[in-house]
Design a protein around this motif. Structure first.
Motif, short mmCIF file in Angstrom:
data_model
loop_
_atom_site.label_atom_id
_atom_site.label_comp_id
_atom_site.label_asym_id
_atom_site.label_seq_id
_atom_site.Cartn_x
_atom_site.Cartn_y
_atom_site.Cartn_z
N ARG A 50 79.73 9.37 96.30
CA ARG A 50 78.78 9.56 95.16
C ARG A 50 77.59 8.95 95.61
NH1 ARG A 50 77.77 6.29 90.42
NH2 ARG A 50 76.59 7.36 88.81
N ILE A 51 76.23 9.25 95.37
CA ILE A 51 75.24 8.83 95.76
C ILE A 51 74.20 8.30 94.65
CG2 ILE A 51 73.24 8.55 97.04
CD1 ILE A 51 75.82 8.30 99.02
N ILE A 52 73.79 7.02 94.64
CA ILE A 52 72.62 6.81 93.64
C ILE A 52 71.62 6.37 94.29
CG2 ILE A 52 74.58 6.24 91.51
CD1 ILE A 52 73.85 3.39 92.08
N ALA A 53 70.39 6.40 93.57
CA ALA A 53 69.28 5.94 93.89
C ALA A 53 68.11 5.55 92.58
CB ALA A 53 68.44 7.00 94.83
N GLU A 54 67.17 4.72 93.29
CA GLU A 54 66.11 4.82 92.13
C GLU A 54 64.91 5.41 92.83
OE1 GLU A 54 64.29 2.55 95.13
OE2 GLU A 54 66.39 2.35 94.68
N THR A 55 63.86 5.68 91.90
CA THR A 55 62.66 6.12 92.45
C THR A 55 61.44 5.93 91.65
OG1 THR A 55 61.59 8.24 93.52
CG2 THR A 55 62.63 8.54 91.63
N GLY A 56 60.07 5.65 92.18
CA GLY A 56 59.19 5.31 91.33
C GLY A 56 58.15 6.64 91.20
N ALA A 57 57.52 7.05 92.43
CA ALA A 57 56.57 8.23 92.57
C ALA A 57 57.45 9.48 92.77
CB ALA A 57 55.59 7.89 93.70
N GLY A 58 58.78 9.20 93.00
CA GLY A 58 59.53 10.54 93.16
C GLY A 58 59.77 10.91 94.48
N GLN A 59 59.10 10.09 95.43
CA GLN A 59 59.28 10.62 96.85
C GLN A 59 60.66 10.35 97.51
OE1 GLN A 59 56.90 13.22 96.70
NE2 GLN A 59 56.91 12.89 99.05
N HIS A 60 60.98 9.00 97.24
CA HIS A 60 62.35 8.52 97.52
C HIS A 60 63.62 9.35 96.75
CE1 HIS A 60 65.54 6.17 98.81
NE2 HIS A 60 66.01 5.77 97.51
N GLY A 61 63.31 9.81 95.59
CA GLY A 61 64.30 10.43 94.82
C GLY A 61 64.36 11.86 95.55
N VAL A 62 63.44 12.40 95.67
CA VAL A 62 63.29 13.84 96.49
C VAL A 62 64.12 13.65 97.83
CG1 VAL A 62 61.96 15.45 97.72
CG2 VAL A 62 61.07 14.81 95.33
N ALA A 63 63.76 12.73 98.82
CA ALA A 63 64.35 12.31 99.83
C ALA A 63 65.94 12.11 99.59
CB ALA A 63 64.02 11.43 100.60
N VAL A 64 66.28 11.27 98.89
CA VAL A 64 67.96 11.25 98.65
C VAL A 64 68.53 12.40 98.27
CG1 VAL A 64 69.51 9.93 97.22
CG2 VAL A 64 67.68 8.66 97.92
N ALA A 65 67.82 13.22 97.26
CA ALA A 65 68.44 14.40 96.82
C ALA A 65 68.64 15.48 97.99
CB ALA A 65 67.35 15.10 95.61
N THR A 66 67.56 15.32 98.74
CA THR A 66 67.32 16.21 99.89
C THR A 66 68.68 15.86 100.86
OG1 THR A 66 65.07 16.60 99.99
CG2 THR A 66 66.25 16.87 102.14
N VAL A 67 68.81 14.77 101.27
CA VAL A 67 69.97 14.40 102.20
C VAL A 67 71.16 14.65 101.55
CG1 VAL A 67 68.49 12.80 103.61
CG2 VAL A 67 69.84 11.79 101.71
N CYS A 68 71.35 14.56 100.16
CA CYS A 68 72.74 14.56 99.67
C CYS A 68 72.98 16.26 99.53
CB CYS A 68 72.81 14.21 97.96
SG CYS A 68 72.83 12.27 97.98
N ALA A 69 72.15 16.99 99.42
CA ALA A 69 72.13 18.33 99.55
C ALA A 69 72.54 18.70 100.95
CB ALA A 69 71.07 19.34 98.86
N ARG A 70 71.91 18.14 101.87
CA ARG A 70 72.36 18.55 103.42
C ARG A 70 73.57 18.24 103.50
NH1 ARG A 70 74.27 18.51 107.37
NH2 ARG A 70 73.41 18.31 109.67
#
Length: 420
Positions: A130-150
């Protein structure tokens, strides 16, 4: 300035690129100030990272993902029209030659994917599900969501409620990628608060959860491993500048929030003493406005937050102040500990850029270069417009264009009063 310093605790001189020491310190900064529950996991992460660094298969897998999934190397682009525009204001013998390191062309639109690919591989090595992350502008959140999907892993992203409203395009992207976005309403509802909630979740779910921190902050080994994964930026710049100009750059500029894009550009050049390096913080409404900026190294003092000692915005009682920036990615009230150390050693110069200056630079770049920057690198660009005209024409300046402005166009239109 000498190219060596002493790491805390061991008395051994290091080159500027050698830190941190074995306890995670950059001088007096860094360390690991975490709950007892988290300490075994932090030590497991350190062991896993040290093993990965020594494993050629890990490096080969990461290199393959960087090349074929993320699209590296990102281009080094000569900003010809911006260069000429600034030279017109500088006089006949002034005006640096400006290059953009175009990390906004990476998959997901920023530098964040560099770090997320490295950390998702670490999570797999550690058997986390299971992966969690924080994000501000959302770019890190998008990148985390991307690698989790991958890689087929469930993902939860903590994002301040204020940032959810001003970064809706990235919130939609995270949902489309299968992530659960948790709005955080405590505090000001921004990045600091999102990181607080992510740490609370991690303490509760230590056995199966991996926390992908998005910036070069947090408890050791996060500042080191995030820096190392982001250092691909500076390593590429070294090669690309040699190919383009036959020599290394004279000047480096990057924006600073927590500081991952900046340390990624800066770190491979720290021991090149002739290269001037500038980090640009969020000056907000101005350094003289209470709670009106997020320039922790220009207006803060050392303290402990989110597992490490670093420069922070705080009051006389040590209470953390709310940072402000027009950019959701730069309003963190602290900075990565290596940046704090580089500030105190004098190797890097840290300066503020205001909201107004960033907006002006945002528009200038779009109109002159056909590149719409994120508001984060627009701060760096604002300082470039001041600095470049003071430098000689043979000065080679590289600025990290660390994010694209798709996420910010509606916010900027609102700030500018555009009737759309």
């Amino acid at each position: 300035m000498a190219s060596t310093t002493t790491a805390a605790g061991d008395g051994k001189p290091n080159t500027l690129r050698a830190g941190p020491d074995e306890r995670g310190h950059f001088g007096i900064f860094g360390g690991r100030f975490v709950a007892e529950t988290l300490m075994p996991l932090i030590l497991d992460l350190e062991r896993a990272y040290n093993e990965a660094k020594a494993d050629p298969e890990f490096h080969a897998q990461l290199a393959d993902l960087n090349s074929h999934y993320s699209g590296r190397p990102s281009p080094l682009y000569y900003a010809e029209r911006l260069t000429e525009h600034l030279r017109e204001t500088a006089g006949s013998d002034k005006g640096a030659k400006i290059y953009f390191k175009r990390d906004e062309l990476n998959h997901t639109g920023s530098h964040k994917i560099n770090n997320c690919l490295g950390q998702i591989l670490l999570a797999q090595r550690m058997g986390k599900t299971r992966i969690i992350a924080e994000t501000g502008a959302g770019q890190h959140g998008v990148a985390v969501a991307t690698v989790c999907a991958r890689f087929g892993l469930p993902c939860e992203v903590f994002m301040g409620a204020t940032d959810v409203q001003r970064q809706k395009p990235n919130v939609v992207r995270m949902h489309m990628l299968g992530a659960k976005v948790n709005p955080v309403t405590s505090g000001a509802g921004t990045l600091k608060d999102a990181m607080n909630e992510a740490l609370r979740d991690w303490v509760t779910n230590v056995h199966d959860t991996y926390y992908i921190i998005g910036t070069a902050a947090g408890p050791h080994p996060y500042p080191e491993l995030v820096r190392d994964f982001q250092s691909i930026i500076g390593k590429e710049v070294r090669e690309q500048m040699m190919a383009a100009e036959g020599r290394l750059p004279d000047t480096l500029v990057a924006c600073i929030g927590g500081g991952s894009n900046a340390i990624g550009l800066f770190h491979p050049f720290l021991d090149d003493k002739g290269i001037k390096i500038y980090g640009v913080e969020a000056g907000g409404h101005g350094l003289d406005v209470p709670n009106g900026h997020a320039a922790s190294m220009s207006g803060g003092k050392p303290g402990v937050l989110h597992g490490n000692r670093t420069y922070l915005l705080q009051d006389d009682d040590g209470q953390i102040l709310e940072g402000h920036s027009i950019s959701a990615g730069l309003d963190y009230p602290g900075v990565g500990p290596e940046h704090s150390w580089l500030r105190d050693t004098g190797r890097v110069t840290y300066v503020p850029a205001t909201d107004k200056e960033a907006l002006t630079a945002f528009q200038l770049c779009a109109r002159l270069e056909g590149i719409i920057p994120a508001l984060e690198p627009a701060h760096a660009l604002a300082y470039v417009t001041k600095l470049a005209p003071t430098l000689p024409k043979d000065n080679l300046l590289v600025m990290n264009m660390c994010g694209r402005g798709d996420k910010d166009v509606f916010a900027v239109a609102g700030y500018l009063g555009m009737d759309l």
